[in-house]
Design an enzyme around this catalytic site. Structure first.
Site, PDB file in Angstrom:
ATOM      1  CD  GLU A  68       8.389   6.632  11.677  1.00 11.94           C
ATOM      2  OE1 GLU A  68       8.090   6.205  10.547  1.00 11.94           O
ATOM      3  OE2 GLU A  68       7.890   7.676  12.158  1.00 11.94           O
ATOM      4  CG  HIS A  69      12.471   8.545  11.617  1.00  8.77           C
ATOM      5  ND1 HIS A  69      11.122   8.877  11.610  1.00  8.77           N
ATOM      6  CD2 HIS A  69      12.720   7.905  10.453  1.00  8.77           C
ATOM      7  CE1 HIS A  69      10.588   8.463  10.474  1.00  8.77           C
ATOM      8  NE2 HIS A  69      11.531   7.864   9.753  1.00  8.77           N
ATOM      9  CG  HIS A  87       6.053  13.313   7.298  1.00  6.19           C
ATOM     10  ND1 HIS A  87       5.933  12.598   6.138  1.00  6.19           N
ATOM     11  CD2 HIS A  87       7.363  13.253   7.634  1.00  6.19           C
ATOM     12  CE1 HIS A  87       7.107  12.126   5.773  1.00  6.19           C
ATOM     13  NE2 HIS A  87       7.996  12.503   6.667  1.00  6.19           N
ATOM     14  CB  THR A 140       5.968  10.148  10.725  1.00 12.26           C
ATOM     15  OG1 THR A 140       7.361   9.865  10.594  1.00 12.26           O
ATOM     16  CG2 THR A 140       5.722  11.634  10.586  1.00 12.26           C
ATOM     17  CG  HIS A 183       2.341 -36.915  21.389  1.00 13.60           C
ATOM     18  ND1 HIS A 183       0.984 -36.948  21.493  1.00 13.60           N
ATOM     19  CD2 HIS A 183       2.660 -35.710  20.837  1.00 13.60           C
ATOM     20  CE1 HIS A 183       0.473 -35.813  21.021  1.00 13.60           C
ATOM     21  NE2 HIS A 183       1.487 -35.044  20.618  1.00 13.60           N
ATOM     22  CD  GLN A 189       9.976  12.642  10.751  1.00  9.32           C
ATOM     23  OE1 GLN A 189      10.977  12.964  10.121  1.00  9.32           O
ATOM     24  NE2 GLN A 189       9.309  11.538  10.496  1.00  9.32           N
ATOM     25  CD  GLN A 243     -11.566   3.052   0.042  1.00 14.23           C
ATOM     26  OE1 GLN A 243     -11.685   3.057   1.263  1.00 14.23           O
ATOM     27  NE2 GLN A 243     -11.517   4.170  -0.675  1.00 14.23           N
ATOM     28  CG  ASP A 283      12.297  10.337   5.184  1.00 14.57           C
ATOM     29  OD1 ASP A 283      12.072   9.335   5.871  1.00 14.57           O
ATOM     30  OD2 ASP A 283      12.028  11.494   5.563  1.00 14.57           O
ATOM     31  CG  ASN A 341      -5.636   7.429   6.662  1.00  8.09           C
ATOM     32  OD1 ASN A 341      -5.976   6.253   6.822  1.00  8.09           O
ATOM     33  ND2 ASN A 341      -6.270   8.222   5.833  1.00  8.09           N
ATOM     34  CD  GLU A 345       4.230 -32.083  27.052  1.00  9.37           C
ATOM     35  OE1 GLU A 345       3.687 -32.411  25.978  1.00  9.37           O
ATOM     36  OE2 GLU A 345       5.038 -31.132  27.154  1.00  9.37           O
ATOM     37  CE1 TYR A 368      -3.833   2.276   0.235  1.00  8.57           C
ATOM     38  CE2 TYR A 368      -2.499   3.436   1.852  1.00  8.57           C
ATOM     39  CZ  TYR A 368      -3.589   3.400   1.000  1.00  8.57           C
ATOM     40  OH  TYR A 368      -4.419   4.484   0.907  1.00  8.57           O
TER      41      TYR A 368
END
Length: 445
Positions: free
Chosen positions: A342-343, A276, A251, A435, A273, A199, A376, A228, A430, A135
């Site tokens: 994240e960064h 964004h 972010t 087994h 940053q 969707q 990036d 998002n 067990e 995506y």
């Protein structure tokens, strides 16, 4: 006239000793209500599962303001986008692709075989996911770099079937942005969908019997890529039917800096940053009050000159951003590990040594000449990274995201005999005698 409000609120931790939980609660952080978003998009996801392409088209018309003529982007449109791409942008994309490929080529893992006992081996094979859905967002910014960051590691892993989805754009006749399509062409991705938001995620996960052009879309096995909160929520809803890479939130950047840091660099990185998204987090952690003042002065100069001034101001002044004062770099490391950015930039004396002590971060950028913006686009690293502190337990997108480890067990009779006593004893302990019997029978006939 009153002085303008500062961009960065200051949290002073210099005289406080906090547990990890208390520290985490005290630090700036964006709020992301994925559960509420999941309830909002559940009808969309269920509608796509039931009605396929028709539901996607209805949702596109509702949310994107356009009803694409084709959900499957024609190959002619992909080829045309590359032919019409600005040569400078093409060269930049090719450079980015080459650098990411160079890094990813070293991450492909060979099979690892261990001889546990003579005649008994366990081998771990690394097998690529069969079919993946990638995506690429299309909201406030066009992100061809995200095409690179998703596609290249999938290809390096050996994925054979790649489907890419990106929102239809009204100004381009219901097709994804042409720069996105051109990046797909450069990478050899031919199965592209004009679909965005929840969707698109639902379509990738459930597939469709007819996309409206007489062709079917097979569901994928794994969905990756940023988006998002509604994309994140949709990924949560389809998890289990397919794999997902992560639930990525807004972010974020954290900068651990000392008095030697250049305030202009620090401010520029915080601004980049914040550009964004209004929810983007920009956090400075430092043991220097003087640096905080100098960075604030730089922000007062740089923010008004920015193309996205309102968005940047909202992000910097939001509760998710700010400056954190610490007593020394040891405490600073404790803070950034609790934050798990994240960064994470390290702008200190002996930055490489400090960076080596970091345990929680999506990616670490060392020294004054390794800004997040480099990562990036053109460092060779991947910019799809864990957010919201999830770097405590997960890493960024990479070749390993698209690989599965499969154990292959190969024991001969002698090797099995050496394991018989331990295996049958544990089976009895067990309460699973069948087994043990499955092993014993091989020595009784």
């Amino acid at each position: 006239m009153a002085d303008p409000a500062p961009f960065l609120s200051v949290t002073d931790l210099r005289s406080r000793t906090l547990s990890v939980a208390e520290l985490t609660a005290a630090l700036p952080r964006a709020e992301l209500d994925v559960e509420a978003a999941a309830q909002a998009v559940r009808p969309v996801v269920e509608d796509v599962a039931a009605r396929g392409a028709a539901a996607v088209l209805d949702a596109s018309e509702r949310f994107d303001g356009v009803r694409p003529e084709h959900l499957r982007v024609p190959s002619s449109a992909i080829e045309r986008a590359l032919a019409e791409l600005d040569p400078g942008i093409r060269a930049a994309l090719e450079e980015s692709i080459a650098r990411v490929r160079a890094v990813d080529a070293a991450q492909r893992r060979p099979a690892e075989s261990v001889e546990v006992v003579p005649g008994g081996t366990v081998t771990q094979r690394w097998v690529p996911v069969r079919r993946v859905g990638l995506y690429v967002p299309g909201g406030r910014a066009v992100l061809p770099s995200s095409v690179v960051m998703n596609v290249v590691p999938a290809q390096a892993a050996g994925v054979q079937q790649i489907v890419l989805a990106s929102p239809p754009q009204k100004e381009f006749g219901g097709l994804p942005h042409p720069t996105i399509l051109a990046a797909c062409a450069l990478l050899g991705v031919t199965e592209v969908l004009a679909a965005g938001g929840a969707q698109a995620v639902a379509l990738l996960a459930h597939g469709a019997e007819d996309l409206g052009d007489g062709t079917a879309l097979d569901p994928v096995d794994l969905v990756t890529g940023p988006g998002n909160v509604y994309v994140v929520a949709a990924k949560r809803l389809v998890r289990g039917r397919v794999g997902i890479d992560a639930e990525a939130g807004p972010t974020e950047i954290a900068i651990l800096a000392d008095a030697e840091a250049d305030p202009a660099y620090v401010a520029a990185d915080l601004v980049s940053q914040a550009e964004h998204d209004p929810l983007a987090a920009s956090v400075l952690v430092t043991d220097s009050p003087e640096l905080v003042d100098a960075v604030e002065a730089q922000l007062a100069e740089q923010v008004p000159a920015s193309a996205h001034r309102e968005r940047i101001e909202e992000a910097l002044r939001g509760r998710q951003s700010g400056a954190v004062l610490v007593s020394d770099l040891d405490q600073g490391l404790t803070v950034v590990d609790a934050y798990g950015a994240e960064h994470l930039e390290i702008q200190t004396v002996d930055a490489a040594d400090v960076a080596a002590r970091v345990t929680n971060a999506g990616a670490v950028f060392v020294g004054p000449h390794s800004p997040v913006s480099l990562g990036d686009y053109a460092a060779g690293s991947n910019h799809v990274l864990p957010t919201g502190g999830s770097s405590r337990f997960s890493g960024g997108l990479g070749v390993q995201t698209f690989l599965r480890g499969i154990h292959v067990v190969d024991y001969d009779e002698v090797a099995l005999k050496s394991a018989r006593e331990a295996a049958t004893a544990l089976a009895a302990a067990e309460g699973l005698p069948a087994h043990g019997r499955a092993i014993d029978i091989r020595f009784e006939r």
